[in-house]
Design a protein around this motif. Structure first.
Motif, PDB file in Angstrom:
ATOM      1  N   VAL A 156     -11.223  41.834 -20.849  1.00  0.00           N
ATOM      2  CA  VAL A 156     -12.201  41.331 -19.881  1.00  0.00           C
ATOM      3  C   VAL A 156     -13.595  41.526 -20.466  1.00  0.00           C
ATOM      4  CG1 VAL A 156     -13.199  41.647 -17.585  1.00  0.00           C
ATOM      5  CG2 VAL A 156     -10.711  41.747 -17.896  1.00  0.00           C
ATOM      6  N   MET A 157     -14.279  40.424 -20.671  1.00  0.00           N
ATOM      7  CA  MET A 157     -15.645  40.443 -21.190  1.00  0.00           C
ATOM      8  C   MET A 157     -16.423  39.283 -20.580  1.00  0.00           C
ATOM      9  SD  MET A 157     -16.131  42.935 -23.531  1.00  0.00           S
ATOM     10  CE  MET A 157     -17.489  42.349 -24.559  1.00  0.00           C
ATOM     11  N   ASN A 158     -17.634  39.562 -20.132  1.00  0.00           N
ATOM     12  CA  ASN A 158     -18.543  38.512 -19.674  1.00  0.00           C
ATOM     13  C   ASN A 158     -17.896  37.634 -18.601  1.00  0.00           C
ATOM     14  OD1 ASN A 158     -21.193  37.512 -19.904  1.00  0.00           O
ATOM     15  ND2 ASN A 158     -20.495  35.771 -21.106  1.00  0.00           N
ATOM     16  N   ASN A 159     -17.233  38.274 -17.633  1.00  0.00           N
ATOM     17  CA  ASN A 159     -16.616  37.616 -16.481  1.00  0.00           C
ATOM     18  C   ASN A 159     -15.324  36.860 -16.807  1.00  0.00           C
ATOM     19  OD1 ASN A 159     -19.737  37.666 -15.723  1.00  0.00           O
ATOM     20  ND2 ASN A 159     -18.585  37.651 -13.809  1.00  0.00           N
ATOM     21  N   GLN A 160     -14.916  36.816 -18.056  1.00  0.00           N
ATOM     22  CA  GLN A 160     -13.712  36.084 -18.418  1.00  0.00           C
ATOM     23  C   GLN A 160     -12.548  37.039 -18.689  1.00  0.00           C
ATOM     24  OE1 GLN A 160     -14.950  33.624 -21.754  1.00  0.00           O
ATOM     25  NE2 GLN A 160     -15.482  31.946 -20.366  1.00  0.00           N
ATOM     26  N   ILE A 161     -11.329  36.563 -18.392  1.00  0.00           N
ATOM     27  CA  ILE A 161     -10.103  37.316 -18.643  1.00  0.00           C
ATOM     28  C   ILE A 161      -9.347  36.618 -19.762  1.00  0.00           C
ATOM     29  CG2 ILE A 161      -7.989  38.247 -17.642  1.00  0.00           C
ATOM     30  CD1 ILE A 161      -9.249  37.674 -14.851  1.00  0.00           C
ATOM     31  N   HIS A 162      -9.111  37.340 -20.841  1.00  0.00           N
ATOM     32  CA  HIS A 162      -8.428  36.769 -22.000  1.00  0.00           C
ATOM     33  C   HIS A 162      -7.114  37.494 -22.265  1.00  0.00           C
ATOM     34  CE1 HIS A 162     -11.930  34.383 -23.309  1.00  0.00           C
ATOM     35  NE2 HIS A 162     -12.644  35.397 -22.863  1.00  0.00           N
ATOM     36  N   GLU A 163      -6.158  36.765 -22.821  1.00  0.00           N
ATOM     37  CA  GLU A 163      -4.919  37.375 -23.279  1.00  0.00           C
ATOM     38  C   GLU A 163      -5.141  37.963 -24.669  1.00  0.00           C
ATOM     39  OE1 GLU A 163      -0.269  36.261 -24.291  1.00  0.00           O
ATOM     40  OE2 GLU A 163      -1.849  34.750 -24.402  1.00  0.00           O
ATOM     41  N   VAL A 182      -9.198  26.981 -28.118  1.00  0.00           N
ATOM     42  CA  VAL A 182      -8.140  25.999 -27.854  1.00  0.00           C
ATOM     43  C   VAL A 182      -7.517  26.206 -26.476  1.00  0.00           C
ATOM     44  CG1 VAL A 182      -6.004  24.930 -28.639  1.00  0.00           C
ATOM     45  CG2 VAL A 182      -7.658  25.782 -30.332  1.00  0.00           C
ATOM     46  N   VAL A 183      -6.914  27.379 -26.220  1.00  0.00           N
ATOM     47  CA  VAL A 183      -6.200  27.571 -24.950  1.00  0.00           C
ATOM     48  C   VAL A 183      -7.124  27.987 -23.815  1.00  0.00           C
ATOM     49  CG1 VAL A 183      -4.069  28.151 -26.127  1.00  0.00           C
ATOM     50  CG2 VAL A 183      -5.607  29.982 -25.442  1.00  0.00           C
ATOM     51  N   GLY A 184      -8.265  28.578 -24.127  1.00  0.00           N
ATOM     52  CA  GLY A 184      -9.187  29.036 -23.103  1.00  0.00           C
ATOM     53  C   GLY A 184      -8.759  30.360 -22.495  1.00  0.00           C
ATOM     54  N   PRO A 185      -9.618  30.962 -21.669  1.00  0.00           N
ATOM     55  CA  PRO A 185      -9.273  32.233 -21.034  1.00  0.00           C
ATOM     56  C   PRO A 185      -8.146  32.061 -20.027  1.00  0.00           C
ATOM     57  CG  PRO A 185     -11.330  31.367 -20.156  1.00  0.00           C
ATOM     58  CD  PRO A 185     -10.960  30.487 -21.304  1.00  0.00           C
ATOM     59  N   LEU A 186      -7.431  33.162 -19.766  1.00  0.00           N
ATOM     60  CA  LEU A 186      -6.393  33.137 -18.736  1.00  0.00           C
ATOM     61  C   LEU A 186      -6.985  32.949 -17.353  1.00  0.00           C
ATOM     62  CD1 LEU A 186      -3.931  36.029 -19.693  1.00  0.00           C
ATOM     63  CD2 LEU A 186      -3.615  33.578 -20.035  1.00  0.00           C
ATOM     64  N   GLY A 187      -8.190  33.448 -17.150  1.00  0.00           N
ATOM     65  CA  GLY A 187      -8.812  33.373 -15.836  1.00  0.00           C
ATOM     66  C   GLY A 187     -10.209  33.940 -15.880  1.00  0.00           C
TER      67      GLY A 187
END
Length: 331
Positions: A156-163, A182-187
């Protein structure tokens, strides 16, 4: 008795709790080796305690540039212990330079279903407009959310949730540094504090992973060589002589120069597992016939440094290139 989720915060250093000489020290603060105590880092964000019962513990103050794989294993064991003690979620603070590698290692090795969230900051805790406090709050929000369960390790960084599988640091200094190309953040963690997920990974991780580690158990040595115009085979041959069990070849595109390829073939002949990756940030190195006949594993869309972590773990359960290639497709 509180009905809030129990979140264990494990402080493992990095910019998020580092203290510079003044509010404009955004560069040299790391050399001072001064940190906020974990309880003070939590006290700076009292909003945390409106959403969870947060217990802070301090891991070794090891710089990310000196942290070893055994330190990763000890952190893995500490997370496992916290979950066994009843934690509903885990937040680990860590330096951003190698955060994606640690997240990927934990994603492949932890045997937990509760949320595990890694978080850092691009500016020190003492810096003007530091991003650490909001990042920490959002990390706890994600760790406390039931929707975060069974998703593996999250960043979790800068409001984004990444896998952990897809996230990379893309800027040395900018706050908007972490991206899942490519896939973008999970949420994301929305401005009202809501945790929103858009999609779920289809790859194996955590409970579905075959990899197991423990502190004190050495992992096989795997090194990375990077191709460039005029590159010579010297490094590859030296790594074979030094006892490397695996080599990640970060090609210019999807291959190296003829002399590099010849050295990689010598490495394969010597029993070294070679993975062909790319120094290009996005795109896949496919498992095409030309690589397979040389006994070389294709990295897929794994970056060279994430391919290294996966190969270290793969070599603990397999040595055959065909078996390891299957793992690179499944994880």
């Amino acid at each position: 008795m509180s009905t809030f989720p129990r979140i264990t915060l494990i402080a493992a250093g990095g910019s998020i709790d580092s203290l510079g000489a003044d509010r404009l020290d955004m560069v040299e603060y790391g050399q001072r080796r001064q940190f906020l105590p974990t309880d003070e880092m939590l006290a700076r964000v009292p909003e945390l305690f409106d959403i969870a019962t947060v217990e802070g513990v301090t891991f070794d103050r090891i710089g990310v540039d000196t942290m070893s794989v055994d330190d990763w294993c000890r952190l893995h064991d500490r997370i496992t212990e916290a979950v066994a003690d009843g934690a509903d979620g885990i937040v680990v603070t860590h330096g951003t330079n190698t955060l994606e590698e640690l997240a990927w290692f934990l994603h492949l090795t932890l045997k937990v279903t509760c949320p595990v969230v890694l978080v850092g900051a691009m500016r020190p805790a003492s810096g003007l407009s530091s991003d650490g406090s909001l990042n920490l709050l959002n990390a706890v929000r994600v760790a406390a959310a039931p929707e975060s369960r069974s998703r593996g390790v999250l960043v979790v960084m800068n409001n984004q949730i990444h896998e952990a599988r897809t996230v990379s640091k893309t800027s040395t200094t900018e706050v908007q540094s972490f991206s899942s190309a490519v896939v973008g953040p999970l949420g994301l963690v929305d401005m009202d504090g809501q945790v929103v997920f858009h999609h779920r990974s289809q790859y194996r991780h955590t409970m579905d992973s075959v990899f197991r580690v423990a502190a004190g158990t050495p992992l096989p040595r795997v090194d990375i060589v990077v191709s460039y115009y005029g590159a010579q085979p010297t490094q590859i041959d030296a790594l074979v002589a030094a006892g490397a069990r695996g080599i990640i070849a970060a090609g210019a595109g999807t291959t190296g120069s003829p002399v590099e390829n010849a050295a990689l073939d010598r490495a394969v002949a010597a029993g070294i597992v070679v993975v062909q990756a790319s120094r290009v940030p996005t795109g896949r190195v496919t498992a095409w016939h030309r690589l397979a006949v040389r006994g070389i594993v294709a990295s897929g869309d794994h970056s060279p440094w994430k391919a290294r972590v996966l190969l270290m773990l793969a070599l603990t359960v397999a040595v055959d290139a065909t078996e390891i290639q299957k793992m690179f497709l499944e994880y």
